[in-house]
Design a protein around this motif. Structure first.
Motif, PDB file in Angstrom:
ATOM      1  N   PRO A   1      10.712   1.215   4.425  1.00 21.11           N
ATOM      2  CA  PRO A   1      11.330   0.033   3.794  1.00 21.11           C
ATOM      3  C   PRO A   1      11.909   0.380   2.416  1.00 21.11           C
ATOM      4  CG  PRO A   1       9.126  -0.485   4.631  1.00 21.11           C
ATOM      5  CD  PRO A   1       9.296   1.002   4.741  1.00 21.11           C
ATOM      6  N   ASP A   2      12.990  -0.294   2.068  1.00 18.95           N
ATOM      7  CA  ASP A   2      13.620  -0.080   0.759  1.00 18.95           C
ATOM      8  C   ASP A   2      12.637  -0.314  -0.382  1.00 18.95           C
ATOM      9  OD1 ASP A   2      16.051   0.619   1.851  1.00 18.95           O
ATOM     10  OD2 ASP A   2      16.928  -1.390   1.615  1.00 18.95           O
ATOM     11  N   GLU A   3      11.696  -1.241  -0.208  1.00 21.36           N
ATOM     12  CA  GLU A   3      10.713  -1.523  -1.253  1.00 21.36           C
ATOM     13  C   GLU A   3       9.908  -0.279  -1.611  1.00 21.36           C
ATOM     14  OE1 GLU A   3      11.110  -3.450   1.468  1.00 21.36           O
ATOM     15  OE2 GLU A   3      11.714  -5.384   0.611  1.00 21.36           O
ATOM     16  N   VAL A   4       9.564   0.530  -0.619  1.00 21.41           N
ATOM     17  CA  VAL A   4       8.781   1.741  -0.854  1.00 21.41           C
ATOM     18  C   VAL A   4       9.619   2.746  -1.641  1.00 21.41           C
ATOM     19  CG1 VAL A   4       7.597   3.692   0.255  1.00 21.41           C
ATOM     20  CG2 VAL A   4       7.364   1.380   1.202  1.00 21.41           C
ATOM     21  N   LYS A   5      10.855   2.939  -1.226  1.00 20.81           N
ATOM     22  CA  LYS A   5      11.747   3.892  -1.908  1.00 20.81           C
ATOM     23  C   LYS A   5      12.052   3.431  -3.334  1.00 20.81           C
ATOM     24  CE  LYS A   5      14.311   3.725   1.873  1.00 20.81           C
ATOM     25  NZ  LYS A   5      15.384   3.880   2.858  1.00 20.81           N
TER      26      LYS A   5
ATOM     27  N   THR B   1       0.823  -1.196   0.000  1.00 24.42           N
ATOM     28  CA  THR B   1       0.000   0.000   0.000  1.00 24.42           C
ATOM     29  C   THR B   1       0.861   1.251   0.000  1.00 24.42           C
ATOM     30  OG1 THR B   1      -1.696  -1.208   1.207  1.00 24.42           O
ATOM     31  CG2 THR B   1      -1.885   1.165   1.176  1.00 24.42           C
ATOM     32  N   ALA B   2       1.889   1.264   0.819  1.00 24.41           N
ATOM     33  CA  ALA B   2       2.756   2.441   0.899  1.00 24.41           C
ATOM     34  C   ALA B   2       3.457   2.696  -0.438  1.00 24.41           C
ATOM     35  CB  ALA B   2       3.782   2.283   2.016  1.00 24.41           C
ATOM     36  N   CYS B   3       3.784   1.638  -1.154  1.00 28.18           N
ATOM     37  CA  CYS B   3       4.444   1.815  -2.457  1.00 28.18           C
ATOM     38  C   CYS B   3       3.542   2.603  -3.410  1.00 28.18           C
ATOM     39  CB  CYS B   3       4.791   0.458  -3.061  1.00 28.18           C
ATOM     40  SG  CYS B   3       6.044  -0.462  -2.168  1.00 28.18           S
ATOM     41  N   GLY B   4       2.283   2.238  -3.462  1.00 32.52           N
ATOM     42  CA  GLY B   4       1.341   2.940  -4.324  1.00 32.52           C
ATOM     43  C   GLY B   4       1.042   4.338  -3.831  1.00 32.52           C
ATOM     44  N   LEU B   5       0.999   4.509  -2.540  1.00 32.66           N
ATOM     45  CA  LEU B   5       0.666   5.803  -1.950  1.00 32.66           C
ATOM     46  C   LEU B   5       1.756   6.848  -2.198  1.00 32.66           C
ATOM     47  CD1 LEU B   5      -1.350   7.355  -0.154  1.00 32.66           C
ATOM     48  CD2 LEU B   5      -0.085   6.493   1.825  1.00 32.66           C
ATOM     49  N   PHE B   6       3.007   6.459  -2.081  1.00 30.35           N
ATOM     50  CA  PHE B   6       4.110   7.427  -2.125  1.00 30.35           C
ATOM     51  C   PHE B   6       4.869   7.494  -3.444  1.00 30.35           C
ATOM     52  CE2 PHE B   6       4.077   6.374   2.561  1.00 30.35           C
ATOM     53  CZ  PHE B   6       3.516   7.580   2.955  1.00 30.35           C
ATOM     54  N   HIS B   7       4.518   6.682  -4.439  1.00 31.82           N
ATOM     55  CA  HIS B   7       5.362   6.563  -5.628  1.00 31.82           C
ATOM     56  C   HIS B   7       5.559   7.866  -6.389  1.00 31.82           C
ATOM     57  CE1 HIS B   7       1.488   6.182  -7.705  1.00 31.82           C
ATOM     58  NE2 HIS B   7       2.140   6.459  -8.828  1.00 31.82           N
ATOM     59  N   ASP B   8       4.613   8.779  -6.364  1.00 34.99           N
ATOM     60  CA  ASP B   8       4.721  10.025  -7.132  1.00 34.99           C
ATOM     61  C   ASP B   8       4.970  11.257  -6.274  1.00 34.99           C
ATOM     62  OD1 ASP B   8       4.627   9.282  -9.798  1.00 34.99           O
ATOM     63  OD2 ASP B   8       2.449   9.475  -9.964  1.00 34.99           O
ATOM     64  N   VAL B   9       5.390  11.063  -5.045  1.00 34.09           N
ATOM     65  CA  VAL B   9       5.587  12.202  -4.142  1.00 34.09           C
ATOM     66  C   VAL B   9       6.605  13.208  -4.706  1.00 34.09           C
ATOM     67  CG1 VAL B   9       7.379  11.135  -2.669  1.00 34.09           C
ATOM     68  CG2 VAL B   9       5.815  12.823  -1.707  1.00 34.09           C
TER      69      VAL B   9
ATOM     70  N   LEU C   1       4.655  -3.769  -9.931  1.00 32.71           N
ATOM     71  CA  LEU C   1       3.228  -3.697  -9.605  1.00 32.71           C
ATOM     72  C   LEU C   1       2.706  -2.269  -9.706  1.00 32.71           C
ATOM     73  CD1 LEU C   1       3.202  -6.054  -6.501  1.00 32.71           C
ATOM     74  CD2 LEU C   1       1.849  -6.384  -8.558  1.00 32.71           C
ATOM     75  N   VAL C   2       3.438  -1.338  -9.132  1.00 29.68           N
ATOM     76  CA  VAL C   2       3.024   0.067  -9.155  1.00 29.68           C
ATOM     77  C   VAL C   2       2.972   0.569 -10.595  1.00 29.68           C
ATOM     78  CG1 VAL C   2       3.677   2.421  -8.484  1.00 29.68           C
ATOM     79  CG2 VAL C   2       3.776   0.578  -6.806  1.00 29.68           C
ATOM     80  N   ALA C   3       3.918   0.157 -11.425  1.00 27.94           N
ATOM     81  CA  ALA C   3       3.948   0.589 -12.828  1.00 27.94           C
ATOM     82  C   ALA C   3       2.650   0.224 -13.545  1.00 27.94           C
ATOM     83  CB  ALA C   3       5.141  -0.032 -13.549  1.00 27.94           C
ATOM     84  N   ILE C   4       2.180  -0.983 -13.344  1.00 30.00           N
ATOM     85  CA  ILE C   4       0.956  -1.448 -14.002  1.00 30.00           C
ATOM     86  C   ILE C   4      -0.245  -0.644 -13.514  1.00 30.00           C
ATOM     87  CG2 ILE C   4      -0.622  -3.415 -14.221  1.00 30.00           C
ATOM     88  CD1 ILE C   4       2.011  -5.190 -13.954  1.00 30.00           C
ATOM     89  N   ALA C   5      -0.375  -0.518 -12.206  1.00 35.45           N
ATOM     90  CA  ALA C   5      -1.501   0.229 -11.644  1.00 35.45           C
ATOM     91  C   ALA C   5      -1.447   1.697 -12.043  1.00 35.45           C
ATOM     92  CB  ALA C   5      -1.510   0.096 -10.122  1.00 35.45           C
ATOM     93  N   ASP C   6      -0.238   2.268 -12.085  1.00 33.50           N
ATOM     94  CA  ASP C   6      -0.055   3.678 -12.444  1.00 33.50           C
ATOM     95  C   ASP C   6      -0.482   3.940 -13.888  1.00 33.50           C
ATOM     96  OD1 ASP C   6       0.942   6.356 -11.774  1.00 33.50           O
ATOM     97  OD2 ASP C   6       2.647   5.890 -13.084  1.00 33.50           O
ATOM     98  N   VAL C   7      -0.093   3.067 -14.795  1.00 41.53           N
ATOM     99  CA  VAL C   7      -0.460   3.220 -16.208  1.00 41.53           C
ATOM    100  C   VAL C   7      -1.967   3.034 -16.384  1.00 41.53           C
ATOM    101  CG1 VAL C   7      -0.226   2.197 -18.515  1.00 41.53           C
ATOM    102  CG2 VAL C   7       1.806   2.645 -17.130  1.00 41.53           C
TER     103      VAL C   7
END
Length: 186
Positions: free
Chosen positions: A50-54, A1-9, A84-90
């Protein structure tokens, strides 16, 4: 969830007049927008995350075939959460209205992923994503490109963008028909 939430900050570091520009970006503006992944990584690195989020923020515009940015990484170097974020973002970007275009029909986006996605996105994540998205439209009323309307009654597992539509008492399998596609969900 955090990955999707913060990816475009990191877009907070891009001038709003560029982010909200209604027309096509110049090459310089586009170059600046592309820095948002690095800016996101820098911003998130200031916190105990976590490194995964960054890494999801840093790599969510990388593509498995090496055509993405900022580094042109191929699949083996891209963090799985970034994939995963790339797919959801597109998907979100294409199905949302923008200042320069209307939202695309979800089935047009699914067609795009079916045609181009297997090279650019990890099929391990892309296929379940598309299957879950398309299944949410089962029993939904749709308008077809030929003007007819009906309900989606069957999702074709090998051509997700081409379901079977019930129109009155007839059934139209879009996989068997050329030049007819779902135009909109109604």
């Amino acid at each position: 969830t955090a990955c999707g939430l913060f990816h475009d900050v990191g877009k907070l570091q891009i001038p709003p007049e560029i982010i909200k520009k209604p027309g096509k970006l110049t090459n310089e503006e586009y170059k600046l927008v592309k820095t948002h992944t690095l800016e996101s990584y820098k911003m998130l690195s200031q916190y105990n995350l976590p490194d995964e989020v960054k890494n999801a923020a840093l790599m969510h515009h990388e593509r498995c075939d090496g055509t993405g940015y900022p580094y042109g990484f191929t699949s083996d170097k891209i963090n799985k959460y970034a994939k995963l974020v790339a797919i959801a973002d597109v998907y979100e970007a294409m199905t949302s209205s923008r200042t320069y275009r209307e939202a695309l029909c979800p089935f047009s986006v699914i067609t795009h992923f079916e045609n181009d996605g297997l090279q650019k996105y990890d099929p391990t994540f892309l296929l379940p994503f598309l299957e879950n998205v398309v299944n949410t439209f089962l029993n939904q009323r749709v308008r077809l490109s030929n003007g007819l309307e009906g309900n989606i009654i069957f999702i074709n597992p090998v051509a997700l963008s081409k379901p079977t539509i019930k129109i009155g008492n007839a059934f139209l399998d879009l996989k068997k028909v050329d030049n007819v596609e779902i135009e909109s969900i109604i």
